[in-house]
Design a protein around this motif. Sequence first.
Motif, mmCIF file in Angstrom:
data_model
loop_
_atom_site.group_PDB
_atom_site.id
_atom_site.type_symbol
_atom_site.label_atom_id
_atom_site.label_comp_id
_atom_site.label_asym_id
_atom_site.label_seq_id
_atom_site.Cartn_x
_atom_site.Cartn_y
_atom_site.Cartn_z
ATOM 1 N N MET A 271 0.816 -1.213 0.000
ATOM 2 C CA MET A 271 0.000 0.000 0.000
ATOM 3 C C MET A 271 0.851 1.264 0.000
ATOM 4 S SD MET A 271 -3.034 -0.754 -0.579
ATOM 5 C CE MET A 271 -3.482 0.980 -0.582
ATOM 6 N N ALA A 272 2.107 1.165 0.418
ATOM 7 C CA ALA A 272 3.015 2.310 0.270
ATOM 8 C C ALA A 272 3.310 2.526 -1.208
ATOM 9 C CB ALA A 272 4.304 2.079 1.051
ATOM 10 N N VAL A 273 3.585 1.425 -1.914
ATOM 11 C CA VAL A 273 3.831 1.509 -3.357
ATOM 12 C C VAL A 273 2.593 2.020 -4.077
ATOM 13 C CG1 VAL A 273 4.414 0.203 -5.441
ATOM 14 C CG2 VAL A 273 5.537 -0.340 -3.261
ATOM 15 N N SER A 283 -3.556 16.198 -7.870
ATOM 16 C CA SER A 283 -3.899 17.272 -6.943
ATOM 17 C C SER A 283 -4.090 16.758 -5.524
ATOM 18 C CB SER A 283 -5.178 17.981 -7.417
ATOM 19 O OG SER A 283 -6.261 17.072 -7.488
ATOM 20 N N GLU A 284 -4.066 15.431 -5.347
ATOM 21 C CA GLU A 284 -4.210 14.831 -4.016
ATOM 22 C C GLU A 284 -2.871 14.855 -3.278
ATOM 23 O OE1 GLU A 284 -6.588 13.347 -2.190
ATOM 24 O OE2 GLU A 284 -8.281 13.447 -3.589
ATOM 25 N N ASN A 285 -2.913 15.009 -1.971
ATOM 26 C CA ASN A 285 -1.708 14.875 -1.167
ATOM 27 C C ASN A 285 -1.274 13.417 -1.167
ATOM 28 O OD1 ASN A 285 -1.618 17.597 -0.387
ATOM 29 N ND2 ASN A 285 -3.024 17.222 1.316
ATOM 30 N N VAL A 286 0.034 13.202 -1.263
ATOM 31 C CA VAL A 286 0.541 11.838 -1.207
ATOM 32 C C VAL A 286 0.569 11.410 0.252
ATOM 33 C CG1 VAL A 286 2.462 10.307 -1.706
ATOM 34 C CG2 VAL A 286 1.920 12.167 -3.274
ATOM 35 N N GLN A 287 -0.296 10.496 0.598
ATOM 36 C CA GLN A 287 -0.397 10.005 1.968
ATOM 37 C C GLN A 287 -0.675 8.511 1.929
ATOM 38 O OE1 GLN A 287 -4.028 11.489 3.921
ATOM 39 N NE2 GLN A 287 -4.645 12.326 1.940
ATOM 40 N N PRO A 288 -0.274 7.794 2.974
ATOM 41 C CA PRO A 288 -0.454 6.341 2.941
ATOM 42 C C PRO A 288 -1.906 5.943 3.139
ATOM 43 C CG PRO A 288 0.422 7.026 5.062
ATOM 44 C CD PRO A 288 0.390 8.255 4.201
ATOM 45 N N MET A 289 -2.419 5.153 2.210
ATOM 46 C CA MET A 289 -3.764 4.609 2.321
ATOM 47 C C MET A 289 -3.667 3.183 2.839
ATOM 48 S SD MET A 289 -5.700 7.063 1.326
ATOM 49 C CE MET A 289 -5.229 8.699 0.731
ATOM 50 N N LEU A 319 6.235 6.779 3.607
ATOM 51 C CA LEU A 319 4.892 6.195 3.598
ATOM 52 C C LEU A 319 4.885 4.855 4.330
ATOM 53 C CD1 LEU A 319 3.831 6.908 -0.098
ATOM 54 C CD2 LEU A 319 3.096 8.127 1.940
ATOM 55 N N ASN A 320 5.942 4.083 4.110
ATOM 56 C CA ASN A 320 6.026 2.772 4.748
ATOM 57 C C ASN A 320 6.048 2.915 6.269
ATOM 58 O OD1 ASN A 320 6.349 0.097 3.364
ATOM 59 N ND2 ASN A 320 7.816 -0.170 5.021
ATOM 60 N N ARG A 321 6.810 3.895 6.728
ATOM 61 C CA ARG A 321 6.904 4.132 8.170
ATOM 62 C C ARG A 321 5.532 4.464 8.748
ATOM 63 N NH1 ARG A 321 10.243 8.423 8.143
ATOM 64 N NH2 ARG A 321 12.022 7.023 7.888
ATOM 65 N N ALA A 322 4.798 5.314 8.046
ATOM 66 C CA ALA A 322 3.471 5.700 8.526
ATOM 67 C C ALA A 322 2.533 4.494 8.569
ATOM 68 C CB ALA A 322 2.892 6.790 7.639
ATOM 69 N N LEU A 323 2.635 3.612 7.581
ATOM 70 C CA LEU A 323 1.801 2.410 7.581
ATOM 71 C C LEU A 323 2.166 1.482 8.732
ATOM 72 C CD1 LEU A 323 1.691 1.639 3.749
ATOM 73 C CD2 LEU A 323 -0.233 2.347 5.174
ATOM 74 N N MET A 324 3.461 1.366 9.035
ATOM 75 C CA MET A 324 3.893 0.541 10.165
ATOM 76 C C MET A 324 3.309 1.057 11.476
ATOM 77 S SD MET A 324 5.788 -2.048 9.318
ATOM 78 C CE MET A 324 4.524 -2.222 8.056
ATOM 79 N N HIS A 325 3.353 2.382 11.619
ATOM 80 C CA HIS A 325 2.910 2.975 12.881
ATOM 81 C C HIS A 325 1.423 2.730 13.146
ATOM 82 C CE1 HIS A 325 6.489 6.032 12.700
ATOM 83 N NE2 HIS A 325 6.865 4.777 12.647
ATOM 84 N N SER A 326 0.655 2.570 12.079
ATOM 85 C CA SER A 326 -0.796 2.386 12.248
ATOM 86 C C SER A 326 -1.242 0.934 12.061
ATOM 87 C CB SER A 326 -1.552 3.276 11.258
ATOM 88 O OG SER A 326 -1.228 2.933 9.919
#
Length: 457
Positions: A271-273, A283-289, A319-326
């Motif tokens: 999901m990071a990829v 126009s969207e912010n790049v954020q981890p889904m 992005l990967n780090r953010a996905l790990m944290h959640s």
Amino acid sequence: MTVTVRFAPSPTGRIHIGNARTALFNWLFAQKHKGRFIQRFDDTDTARSKQEYADSILYDLHWLGIFPDATDYQSRRIQIYDDAVERLKKAGVLYPCYETPEELDLRRKIRRTRGLPPVYGREALTLTAKEIQDLEADGRRPHWRFLLPNFKSDPQEPERTDIHWNDLVRGEETVDLASVSDPVLVREDGTYLYTLPSVVDDIEMGISHVIRGDDHVTNTGVQIALFKALGADVPAFGHHNLLTTTTGEGLSKRTGSLSIEGLRSDGIEPMAVASLAVLIGTSENVQPMATMAELAGHFNPAATSKSAAKFDPEELVVLNRALMHSLSFADARDRLAILGISGDKAEPFWNAVRGNLDRLSDAVSWWRIVHEGPLEKPEFEPEELQFVREAFDLLPDEPWTATVWKDWTNKVKEASGRKGKALFLPLRLALTGLVSGPELADLLPLLGREGTLARRP
């Protein structure tokens, strides 16, 4: 009408994040419209196409969360293309040409010197039967070009002929058919170039929307003409911008640039990829889904910029780090078990360390630290060594509760007069061997009093 899209790479290498962008645009479009996604391998280049690459592409797509409704190979559909060729020949829009590459290059140079566009001049249409006979007697074999409908009555007098379409990504687009050469559809050896099989397959498979990179914009004008020549409805087209490195370099399957296989091996989450591949350059912010369904909610082809999307691979780590944290323990449990992280301590351990991970595999080293102690024995100056030893003498008795770290450090602070970094850093080094990491308040209950005492220097 059922929305039907396709992802049609050539199986000549492993796909990279740029290819994944195209696959994901198509997959998300199909998902949003409850449509179908067809995986098609454009493998008419038999010299470079390999089944192992096709298999790896399917594996990469599944890893990303893309599951085709059907899979097909162009190499198994040659008869369909042969039939289409015969129809085009009978219609008089596919004609034989005998020029060598060197002759064609010379003609292009001559046209440039005359201020003309370097397109094919249709000289083959003027050949007499005797000239064709002599060329073939000399060993020449024809390649076959599609006669573009860019003239009124005389093919030798092309005129501006605009092909218009409303692009799903770029809006109104126009290509002048007089600005491009009649495309070669069939090589001298009878094999097919990209254009004919692609259009025939899109017709046969009922493709309603063709979504691909914007390096195909010019091709679209030609392909629309070919759709019409074959008596077929023209699908909708969308051309997204391409991904490049921060220096503007393109990505290539042949060089393995940022391949999906490589990113997976590096511990990057799918999901990071997917989040980066879809959202960057829009126009969207790049954020981890967290899920593909969530990403679909942010997917809008029309929000994509026309300019190339430059990205830094380090963004994937962020992005990967953010996905790990959640990432919840329930979602991580099976993968952690494969890494040897299981048992009663696994869940509290995961909750303690996930906020410090870039990749899930990073948890392994922390699991070892918790169970075996620092990976490398820390060294202390004499004064620090004495402080740490005296601090360990003040460890609370069991049972240990969630407040044991606070209880211990309060006693140490009172006895030593130390506070802040001077108090906490030496203890962290003794316990973990590192100067940073998860909250020790969360780790200490996992170590237990016995495990903690074992780290007394």
